[in-house]
Design a protein around this motif. Sequence first.
Motif, PDB file in Angstrom:
ATOM      1  N   CYS A  16      -3.661  -8.362 -12.980  1.00 47.25           N
ATOM      2  CA  CYS A  16      -2.456  -8.369 -12.150  1.00 47.25           C
ATOM      3  C   CYS A  16      -2.836  -8.007 -10.716  1.00 47.25           C
ATOM      4  CB  CYS A  16      -1.441  -7.376 -12.726  1.00 47.25           C
ATOM      5  SG  CYS A  16      -0.053  -6.986 -11.667  1.00 47.25           S
ATOM      6  N   HIS A  17      -2.775  -8.974  -9.798  1.00 46.57           N
ATOM      7  CA  HIS A  17      -3.185  -8.691  -8.417  1.00 46.57           C
ATOM      8  C   HIS A  17      -2.221  -7.730  -7.720  1.00 46.57           C
ATOM      9  CE1 HIS A  17      -0.289 -11.904  -7.588  1.00 46.57           C
ATOM     10  NE2 HIS A  17      -0.235 -11.446  -6.353  1.00 46.57           N
ATOM     11  N   LEU A  18      -0.934  -7.768  -8.063  1.00 49.16           N
ATOM     12  CA  LEU A  18       0.008  -6.807  -7.488  1.00 49.16           C
ATOM     13  C   LEU A  18      -0.306  -5.391  -7.973  1.00 49.16           C
ATOM     14  CD1 LEU A  18       3.422  -8.701  -7.667  1.00 49.16           C
ATOM     15  CD2 LEU A  18       1.992  -8.312  -5.653  1.00 49.16           C
ATOM     16  N   CYS A  19      -0.799  -5.281  -9.203  1.00 49.50           N
ATOM     17  CA  CYS A  19      -1.202  -3.973  -9.744  1.00 49.50           C
ATOM     18  C   CYS A  19      -2.393  -3.431  -8.962  1.00 49.50           C
ATOM     19  CB  CYS A  19      -1.535  -4.082 -11.226  1.00 49.50           C
ATOM     20  SG  CYS A  19      -0.156  -4.661 -12.253  1.00 49.50           S
ATOM     21  N   ASP A  20      -3.316  -4.307  -8.591  1.00 50.03           N
ATOM     22  CA  ASP A  20      -4.470  -3.894  -7.789  1.00 50.03           C
ATOM     23  C   ASP A  20      -4.006  -3.339  -6.441  1.00 50.03           C
ATOM     24  OD1 ASP A  20      -6.111  -4.818  -9.832  1.00 50.03           O
ATOM     25  OD2 ASP A  20      -6.519  -6.742  -8.836  1.00 50.03           O
ATOM     26  N   ASP A  21      -3.043  -4.030  -5.821  1.00 54.86           N
ATOM     27  CA  ASP A  21      -2.499  -3.570  -4.537  1.00 54.86           C
ATOM     28  C   ASP A  21      -1.801  -2.217  -4.701  1.00 54.86           C
ATOM     29  OD1 ASP A  21      -3.391  -5.976  -3.500  1.00 54.86           O
ATOM     30  OD2 ASP A  21      -1.402  -6.899  -3.446  1.00 54.86           O
ATOM     31  N   ALA A  22      -0.995  -2.098  -5.759  1.00 53.93           N
ATOM     32  CA  ALA A  22      -0.258  -0.853  -6.012  1.00 53.93           C
ATOM     33  C   ALA A  22      -1.223   0.302  -6.253  1.00 53.93           C
ATOM     34  CB  ALA A  22       0.668  -1.030  -7.214  1.00 53.93           C
ATOM     35  N   ARG A  23      -2.293   0.044  -6.996  1.00 46.95           N
ATOM     36  CA  ARG A  23      -3.298   1.077  -7.299  1.00 46.95           C
ATOM     37  C   ARG A  23      -3.901   1.638  -6.012  1.00 46.95           C
ATOM     38  NH1 ARG A  23      -6.382  -1.997  -9.814  1.00 46.95           N
ATOM     39  NH2 ARG A  23      -5.285  -1.813 -11.808  1.00 46.95           N
ATOM     40  N   GLU A  24      -4.203   0.758  -5.059  1.00 49.47           N
ATOM     41  CA  GLU A  24      -4.784   1.204  -3.790  1.00 49.47           C
ATOM     42  C   GLU A  24      -3.835   2.133  -3.037  1.00 49.47           C
ATOM     43  OE1 GLU A  24      -6.315  -1.871  -1.242  1.00 49.47           O
ATOM     44  OE2 GLU A  24      -7.203  -2.927  -2.947  1.00 49.47           O
ATOM     45  N   VAL A  25      -2.565   1.749  -2.967  1.00 54.07           N
ATOM     46  CA  VAL A  25      -1.578   2.566  -2.249  1.00 54.07           C
ATOM     47  C   VAL A  25      -1.391   3.906  -2.949  1.00 54.07           C
ATOM     48  CG1 VAL A  25       0.848   2.733  -1.553  1.00 54.07           C
ATOM     49  CG2 VAL A  25      -0.369   0.568  -1.292  1.00 54.07           C
ATOM     50  N   ILE A  26      -1.222   3.865  -4.268  1.00 54.11           N
ATOM     51  CA  ILE A  26      -1.002   5.100  -5.027  1.00 54.11           C
ATOM     52  C   ILE A  26      -2.211   6.023  -4.922  1.00 54.11           C
ATOM     53  CG2 ILE A  26      -0.738   6.032  -7.364  1.00 54.11           C
ATOM     54  CD1 ILE A  26       1.090   3.558  -7.917  1.00 54.11           C
ATOM     55  N   ALA A  27      -3.402   5.474  -5.053  1.00 51.07           N
ATOM     56  CA  ALA A  27      -4.610   6.302  -4.969  1.00 51.07           C
ATOM     57  C   ALA A  27      -4.708   6.970  -3.601  1.00 51.07           C
ATOM     58  CB  ALA A  27      -5.849   5.458  -5.246  1.00 51.07           C
ATOM     59  N   ARG A  28      -4.386   6.233  -2.550  1.00 51.08           N
ATOM     60  CA  ARG A  28      -4.457   6.790  -1.198  1.00 51.08           C
ATOM     61  C   ARG A  28      -3.441   7.921  -1.011  1.00 51.08           C
ATOM     62  NH1 ARG A  28      -4.669   2.410   1.428  1.00 51.08           N
ATOM     63  NH2 ARG A  28      -2.457   1.962   1.538  1.00 51.08           N
ATOM     64  N   VAL A  29      -2.170   7.643  -1.341  1.00 49.78           N
ATOM     65  CA  VAL A  29      -1.114   8.643  -1.148  1.00 49.78           C
ATOM     66  C   VAL A  29      -1.345   9.850  -2.047  1.00 49.78           C
ATOM     67  CG1 VAL A  29       1.365   9.092  -1.406  1.00 49.78           C
ATOM     68  CG2 VAL A  29       0.582   6.957  -0.358  1.00 49.78           C
ATOM     69  N   ALA A  30      -1.658   9.612  -3.305  1.00 47.32           N
ATOM     70  CA  ALA A  30      -1.888  10.709  -4.247  1.00 47.32           C
ATOM     71  C   ALA A  30      -3.069  11.558  -3.799  1.00 47.32           C
ATOM     72  CB  ALA A  30      -2.125  10.159  -5.654  1.00 47.32           C
ATOM     73  N   GLY A  31      -4.124  10.929  -3.333  1.00 50.09           N
ATOM     74  CA  GLY A  31      -5.288  11.663  -2.859  1.00 50.09           C
ATOM     75  C   GLY A  31      -4.976  12.533  -1.649  1.00 50.09           C
ATOM     76  N   GLU A  32      -4.222  11.977  -0.717  1.00 47.75           N
ATOM     77  CA  GLU A  32      -3.884  12.727   0.491  1.00 47.75           C
ATOM     78  C   GLU A  32      -2.954  13.903   0.189  1.00 47.75           C
ATOM     79  OE1 GLU A  32      -2.273   9.921   3.285  1.00 47.75           O
ATOM     80  OE2 GLU A  32      -4.168   8.821   3.424  1.00 47.75           O
ATOM     81  N   LEU A  33      -2.042  13.738  -0.775  1.00 48.12           N
ATOM     82  CA  LEU A  33      -1.060  14.781  -1.072  1.00 48.12           C
ATOM     83  C   LEU A  33      -1.456  15.675  -2.247  1.00 48.12           C
ATOM     84  CD1 LEU A  33       2.264  12.748  -0.641  1.00 48.12           C
ATOM     85  CD2 LEU A  33       1.121  14.242   1.019  1.00 48.12           C
TER      86      LEU A  33
END
Length: 82
Positions: A16-33
């Motif tokens: 799922c390419h949209l899942c790949d995009d979502a994973r990147e955003v979530i990983a970034r935000v979760a990592g920062e917070l």
Amino acid sequence: MAPRDHRITLLGKPGCHLCDDAREVIARVAGELGVPWEERDITLSEEDTRLYWEQIPVTLIDGVQHDFWRVDERRLRAALEA
């Protein structure tokens, strides 16, 4: 509630390419917070497949649906910081 007290779950499926995009955003935000997160493959559960097949990727915050199809980084961050 501090951001780190929340938990994000990404519901998706392999290929799922949209899942790949979502994973990147979530990983970034979760990592920062400092928010823990997990990913769940909906194809491993008949119930998840039935409930979410047409909406993936689906983002849950503390088990409650927050987004589907696309993850808006600002919206996710605001929900975790509220």
